[in-house]
Scaffold this motif. Structure first.
Motif, short mmCIF file in Angstrom:
data_model
loop_
_atom_site.label_atom_id
_atom_site.label_comp_id
_atom_site.label_asym_id
_atom_site.label_seq_id
_atom_site.Cartn_x
_atom_site.Cartn_y
_atom_site.Cartn_z
N ASN A 1 -57.38 36.83 63.90
CA ASN A 1 -56.18 36.48 64.66
C ASN A 1 -55.42 37.69 65.17
OD1 ASN A 1 -56.32 33.56 64.35
ND2 ASN A 1 -56.01 34.00 62.18
N ILE A 2 -56.04 38.84 65.25
CA ILE A 2 -55.33 40.06 65.63
C ILE A 2 -54.76 39.96 67.05
CG2 ILE A 2 -57.38 41.30 66.46
CD1 ILE A 2 -54.51 42.85 64.48
N GLY A 3 -55.47 39.33 67.96
CA GLY A 3 -54.97 39.16 69.34
C GLY A 3 -53.69 38.35 69.38
N THR A 4 -53.67 37.26 68.66
CA THR A 4 -52.49 36.41 68.61
C THR A 4 -51.33 37.13 67.94
OG1 THR A 4 -53.91 34.47 68.46
CG2 THR A 4 -51.61 34.18 67.80
N ILE A 5 -51.61 37.86 66.89
CA ILE A 5 -50.57 38.60 66.17
C ILE A 5 -49.95 39.65 67.08
CG2 ILE A 5 -50.15 40.19 64.26
CD1 ILE A 5 -52.32 38.57 62.71
N ILE A 6 -50.77 40.36 67.85
CA ILE A 6 -50.26 41.38 68.77
C ILE A 6 -49.40 40.76 69.85
CG2 ILE A 6 -50.96 43.06 70.52
CD1 ILE A 6 -53.34 43.75 68.69
N VAL A 7 -49.84 39.65 70.44
CA VAL A 7 -49.06 38.98 71.48
C VAL A 7 -47.73 38.49 70.94
CG1 VAL A 7 -49.01 36.96 73.00
CG2 VAL A 7 -51.07 38.36 72.88
N VAL A 8 -47.72 37.90 69.77
CA VAL A 8 -46.47 37.42 69.16
C VAL A 8 -45.54 38.58 68.86
CG1 VAL A 8 -45.51 36.31 67.10
CG2 VAL A 8 -47.45 35.28 68.27
#
Length: 59
Positions: free
Chosen positions: A6-13
């Motif tokens: 989930n690194i992509g989602t975490i970065i966007v958030v």
């Protein structure tokens, strides 16, 4: 494992939280300085110039 998936989602958030935090900080700072965040203070051409700055002599 969950973090890597989930690194992509975490970065966007995280980026969105930074942007929203900066916007709120800017609004609070402007409010403390006595500025209105919704008004550019170009009152001469504003339709509401008589109602938002009743105590000032700016037109």
């Amino acid at each position: 494992m969950w973090f890597a998936e989930n690194i992509g989602t975490i970065i966007v958030v995280a980026i969105l939280l930074l942007v929203v935090g900066a916007a709120v900080f800017s609004i609070v700072r402007s409010k403390r300085k006595g500025k209105s965040p919704s008004c550019g203070c170009g009152c001469a051409n504003c339709a509401m110039h008589g109602s938002c700055h009743k105590n000032s002599k700016t037109n």
